[in-house]
Design a protein around this motif. Structure first.
Motif, PDB file in Angstrom:
ATOM      1  N   GLN A 293      -5.357 108.833 -10.224  1.00 38.40           N
ATOM      2  CA  GLN A 293      -5.668 107.891  -9.150  1.00 38.40           C
ATOM      3  C   GLN A 293      -5.312 106.458  -9.533  1.00 38.40           C
ATOM      4  O   GLN A 293      -5.336 106.099 -10.715  1.00 38.40           O
ATOM      5  CB  GLN A 293      -7.158 107.967  -8.795  1.00 38.40           C
ATOM      6  CG  GLN A 293      -7.605 109.319  -8.270  1.00 38.40           C
ATOM      7  CD  GLN A 293      -6.910 109.710  -6.980  1.00 38.40           C
ATOM      8  OE1 GLN A 293      -6.856 108.928  -6.025  1.00 38.40           O
ATOM      9  NE2 GLN A 293      -6.358 110.922  -6.942  1.00 38.40           N
ATOM     10  N   PRO A 294      -4.999 105.636  -8.530  1.00 43.22           N
ATOM     11  CA  PRO A 294      -4.705 104.227  -8.814  1.00 43.22           C
ATOM     12  C   PRO A 294      -5.987 103.451  -9.118  1.00 43.22           C
ATOM     13  O   PRO A 294      -7.089 103.918  -8.824  1.00 43.22           O
ATOM     14  CB  PRO A 294      -4.074 103.736  -7.503  1.00 43.22           C
ATOM     15  CG  PRO A 294      -4.722 104.600  -6.456  1.00 43.22           C
ATOM     16  CD  PRO A 294      -4.889 105.955  -7.085  1.00 43.22           C
ATOM     17  N   ILE A 295      -5.842 102.274  -9.687  1.00 41.13           N
ATOM     18  CA  ILE A 295      -6.987 101.396  -9.937  1.00 41.13           C
ATOM     19  C   ILE A 295      -7.331 100.685  -8.625  1.00 41.13           C
ATOM     20  O   ILE A 295      -6.462 100.105  -7.979  1.00 41.13           O
ATOM     21  CB  ILE A 295      -6.655 100.343 -11.016  1.00 41.13           C
ATOM     22  CG1 ILE A 295      -6.171 101.030 -12.297  1.00 41.13           C
ATOM     23  CG2 ILE A 295      -7.866  99.469 -11.289  1.00 41.13           C
ATOM     24  CD1 ILE A 295      -7.169 101.942 -12.926  1.00 41.13           C
ATOM     25  N   LEU A 425      -7.960 120.975  -4.903  1.00 41.42           N
ATOM     26  CA  LEU A 425      -8.037 119.549  -5.214  1.00 41.42           C
ATOM     27  C   LEU A 425      -7.757 119.299  -6.692  1.00 41.42           C
ATOM     28  O   LEU A 425      -7.063 118.350  -7.055  1.00 41.42           O
ATOM     29  CB  LEU A 425      -9.411 119.000  -4.831  1.00 41.42           C
ATOM     30  CG  LEU A 425      -9.694 118.928  -3.325  1.00 41.42           C
ATOM     31  CD1 LEU A 425     -11.131 118.519  -3.064  1.00 41.42           C
ATOM     32  CD2 LEU A 425      -8.747 117.947  -2.634  1.00 41.42           C
ATOM     33  N   LYS A 426      -8.307 120.153  -7.576  1.00 44.72           N
ATOM     34  CA  LYS A 426      -8.030 120.017  -9.004  1.00 44.72           C
ATOM     35  C   LYS A 426      -6.536 120.114  -9.286  1.00 44.72           C
ATOM     36  O   LYS A 426      -5.965 119.318 -10.031  1.00 44.72           O
ATOM     37  CB  LYS A 426      -8.762 121.119  -9.783  1.00 44.72           C
ATOM     38  CG  LYS A 426     -10.250 120.900  -9.975  1.00 44.72           C
ATOM     39  CD  LYS A 426     -10.829 122.028 -10.827  1.00 44.72           C
ATOM     40  CE  LYS A 426     -12.314 121.838 -11.073  1.00 44.72           C
ATOM     41  NZ  LYS A 426     -12.883 122.950 -11.875  1.00 44.72           N
ATOM     42  N   LYS A 427      -5.916 121.107  -8.658  1.00 42.78           N
ATOM     43  CA  LYS A 427      -4.494 121.355  -8.871  1.00 42.78           C
ATOM     44  C   LYS A 427      -3.643 120.174  -8.441  1.00 42.78           C
ATOM     45  O   LYS A 427      -2.597 119.880  -9.036  1.00 42.78           O
ATOM     46  CB  LYS A 427      -4.076 122.610  -8.117  1.00 42.78           C
ATOM     47  CG  LYS A 427      -2.614 122.999  -8.292  1.00 42.78           C
ATOM     48  CD  LYS A 427      -2.290 124.264  -7.516  1.00 42.78           C
ATOM     49  CE  LYS A 427      -0.813 124.629  -7.630  1.00 42.78           C
ATOM     50  NZ  LYS A 427      -0.483 125.845  -6.853  1.00 42.78           N
ATOM     51  N   HIS A 428      -4.089 119.479  -7.397  1.00 43.91           N
ATOM     52  CA  HIS A 428      -3.292 118.380  -6.847  1.00 43.91           C
ATOM     53  C   HIS A 428      -3.814 116.989  -7.249  1.00 43.91           C
ATOM     54  O   HIS A 428      -3.441 115.982  -6.649  1.00 43.91           O
ATOM     55  CB  HIS A 428      -3.229 118.504  -5.326  1.00 43.91           C
ATOM     56  CG  HIS A 428      -2.389 119.662  -4.865  1.00 43.91           C
ATOM     57  ND1 HIS A 428      -2.906 120.945  -4.746  1.00 43.91           N
ATOM     58  CD2 HIS A 428      -1.071 119.741  -4.539  1.00 43.91           C
ATOM     59  CE1 HIS A 428      -1.949 121.751  -4.347  1.00 43.91           C
ATOM     60  NE2 HIS A 428      -0.825 121.062  -4.217  1.00 43.91           N
ATOM     61  N   GLY A 429      -4.673 116.954  -8.265  1.00 45.81           N
ATOM     62  CA  GLY A 429      -5.017 115.672  -8.874  1.00 45.81           C
ATOM     63  C   GLY A 429      -6.041 114.827  -8.167  1.00 45.81           C
ATOM     64  O   GLY A 429      -6.121 113.621  -8.431  1.00 45.81           O
TER      65      GLY A 429
END
Length: 700
Positions: A293-295, A425-429
């Motif tokens: 994820q971005p900051i 969701l885990k698989k796709h970050g």
């Protein structure tokens, strides 16, 4: 990378103590090196074997006859010194000492470890360990450990002081699908330590976040500098176990009493921009989020939910965690009013209500992420009978892709019903949790890192060029010649004057005539106190007189104080009587410094006077690198700030003057490393300026 490149990405590795016997460490290391897919040369070393695991074995590392980047030592501790000598003669660059039996077992082991270090220094070798699991770099690939399995390839650099913890985390990560770029066990840290490995990981293009498990820090300044440099590119998260007294227990000042056992690490991590995790779970939850994820650009969080209770729990966690509940723009509210059923809550949290299908989540998510007043989003789900959990998961992933500049976390609260969506969701970050508080906690961590990064990049060390260092040096030399480590009050006041720290005028009188003279020069009223390092509780013995307003009162006070003091403490060394200008009452605060053994002087600020120990209200910063912004922040962190900014209609105090005084104290402590404790309590704060009343300076 730095000169440790050949440690993490070697071209050749010797395994000393290699074995053909399953169950032996030397067997496991060779097998791991082969199975990892290591592309360089592997040299098993064992004088009793000619071949190990299909590879030619050598009697000693010297017999290889080729350059060796890394030697992995799997021999008993008692054999380590001769093996290290061989490595040095063979030109080995780095040795990973898996062997235990060094300083962790006592005095003899400590001496053996020091001999090992001395040999390594003689030949210019670097040591990892002793007493380690080893090192993994999944992108090399390179696995010089005796772990059962190779780590999954990923972007987390994990640096641990505990080898046993490394083994457990590695096994756990395989089950949970967590990947690593580097996996480092530091052990006893006889040579290389956390600062070295932070430097390496911070420059590694495959690393997106650095995770630390620490029991202590060896070189405080290097650690801070390495972390500050690393976070320019990647976040650094630390789990610090145990606490270090850092000298605080031995401190006799109020500042020392305020410095709790873990204060130094808390202060140093903040100064370095290191995000501190409170649990192992949080450490890796945050690490995972930083890799995907971005900051966030700010603190404003939007919540999307199909269950009102979950939404309320999330909102509470947001506000209690120091984040803000986002206020949507008029355009967002209008869009949600048009697209959502009348029963839905279109403000924040967005409640798509219990009969929602996945399409309502799609609308709500896009609206929230498109809103300029939103910095991050938490998506909550309760598995109703009508909701397509897997399609909601798909909608979240698509929304995350569509808005890559804003982090998204999710909490699917349920069991078997939500499993498929969770795995998707885990698989796709997308960071996924079971409950809202966990999801919000991760957003708090992401946001705190943004704030820390901004803080350390904003401003340089505050330095004053109008100070008189030479005079302070002379005062300290005079104190030492007198056989003391504690300055007399007039001496401390003069030190403050040399650094332009506003203080009540103070002089040492050795006769009634001098006392009268000094009082007249200062102007009445004055305070008089016995001057003796051997008398701690001056008031209790009649060694303090206040509110003196005439020559006669000063004469009488001088004689009374001297008589009382000699009677109460006949063995005490008495230098005279301090005459101090009696200052008008102000709001009482404390400014101080306590020296930490690892990180150096820490400056303190908080509520002062008689309430200092009762309120335990203090904020700390490292004197090294202290900026104006850091000082302003530390003031706002205290209860004292409420009083200073004007409480119940009172006129605000001169906060800029307090900020400057703290900055000058910080520079004094940087300029003179021999100051072990400094305590200014109370400091009277006024609407215009301030005055330091009681100054204590102790030298090491």
């Amino acid at each position: 990378m730095n000169d440790l490149t050949s440690l993490m990405r070697p071209k050749s590795v010797a395994v000393i103590g290699a074995s053909n016997t399953p169950g032996k460490i030397g067997y496991a290391v060779v097998r791991n090196m082969i199975s990892s897919g290591f592309k360089g040369s592997i040299y098993p070393i064992n004088p009793k074997e000619t071949e190990i695991a299909g590879l030619k074995a050598y009697p000693t590392v010297v017999d290889i006859g080729e350059p060796v980047d890394v030697a992995v030592m799997c021999v008993p501790a008692k054999a380590s010194l001769s093996v290290a000598e061989d490595c040095g003669k063979a030109g080995v660059k780095h040795i990973i000492v898996i062997t235990a039996g060094f300083k962790e077992v006592g005095k003899e082991g400590r001496e053996l470890e020091q001999q090992l270090v001395d040999i390594a220094k003689k030949y210019g070798m670097r040591i990892v360990g002793p007493n380690v699991l080893g090192i993994i770099d999944t992108h090399a690939p390179f696995n010089a450990t005796f772990a059962r399995e190779m780590a999954l390839k990923g972007n987390i650099a994990f640096i641990s002081q505990s080898g046993a913890l490394c083994i457990a985390i590695l096994d756990w990560s395989l089950k949970n699908g967590l990947g690593f770029s580097q996996f480092v066990s530091m052990g006893n840290k006889a040579d290389l330590n956390e600062a070295d490995f932070i430097e390496v990981a911070g420059k590694d293009p495959e690393t997106k976040v650095i995770c630390l498990y620490l029991e202590d820090v060896v070189e405080g300044e290097r650690f801070i500098n390495a972390a500050r440099e690393a976070i320019k590119r990647v976040p650094v998260i630390a789990l610090k176990s145990g606490v270090s007294s850092s000298g605080a227990k031995a401190a006799s000042s109020h500042t020392g009493a305020l410095a709790g056992s873990d204060t130094a690490y808390k202060t140093a991590f903040k100064h370095a921009g290191v995000l501190r995790a409170s649990t192992m779970t949080q450490l890796f939850e945050l690490a995972n989020a930083f890799t995907t994820q971005p900051i966030p650009k700010g603190k404003r969080v939007a919540v999307v939910t199909n269950a009102g209770g979950l939404g309320i729990v999330a909102i509470d966690a947001i506000e209690l965690g120091g984040l803000e509940v986002a206020r949507f723009s008029e355009d967002t509210i209008a869009l949600l009013r048009e697209k959502m059923p009348s029963m839905a809550n279109i403000y924040n949290p967005i409640d798509v209500i219990g009969d929602a299908h996945y399409d309502r989540y799609e609308v709500a998510l896009d609206a929230a992420l498109s809103d300029p007043n939103v910095d991050s989003v938490a998506v909550l789900l309760s598995p109703t009978a009508v909701l397509e959990v897997d399609k909601v998961a798909e909608a979240i992933v698509e929304a995350n892709k569509k808005h890559p500049d804003k982090p998204v976390v999710a909490a699917f609260t349920g069991g078997f019903t939500v499993e498929a969506g969770v795995e998707y969701l885990k698989k796709h970050g997308v960071p996924i949790f079971s409950f809202p508080e966990e999801a919000v906690s991760t957003l708090i961590g992401l946001t705190q890192f943004a704030s820390l990064n901004e803080s350390i990049s904003d401003g340089q060390e505050w330095v004053f060029d109008d100070v008189n260092k030479q005079r302070v040096k002379e005062i300290f030399e005079s104190v030492r010649k007198d056989g003391r480590d504690l300055l007399l009050s007039p001496e401390a006041a003069e030190v403050a004057e040399c650094y332009k720290i506003p203080a009540a005028p103070s002089r040492l009188a050795t006769s009634e005539a001098e006392a009268v003279k000094y009082a007249a020069e200062m102007g009445f009223p004055v305070v008089m106190k016995i001057c003796s390092p051997d008398i701690m509780h001056k008031t209790d013995i009649g060694g303090v007189k206040v509110g003196l307003s005439s020559d006669d009162e000063v004469k009488e006070a001088f004689n009374s104080i001297m008589l009382n003091s000699k009677k109460a403490a006949p063995e005490a060394k008495i230098y005279g009587v301090e005459v101090q200008k009696m200052m008008p009452q102000g709001d009482e605060v404390i400014i101080g410094m306590i020296k930490d053994a690892t990180f150096g002087p820490m400056v303190a600020f908080g509520s002062g006077g008689v309430l200092v120990n009762l309120l335990q209200d203090a904020s700390f910063r490292l004197a090294s690198g202290l900026t104006r912004r850091e000082i302003e922040e530390m003031i706002t962190e205290t209860k004292a700030y409420t009083i200073l900014k004007g409480f119940r209609g009172a006129e605000p105090d001169d906060i800029p003057a307090i900020v400057e005084a703290i900055g000058r104290v910080g520079q004094l402590c940087r300029d003179f490393s021999e100051i072990s404790e400094l305590d200014i309590n109370p400091v009277f704060a006024y609407p215009d300026g301030l005055s330091a009343l009681d100054i204590k300076i102790k030298l090491s």
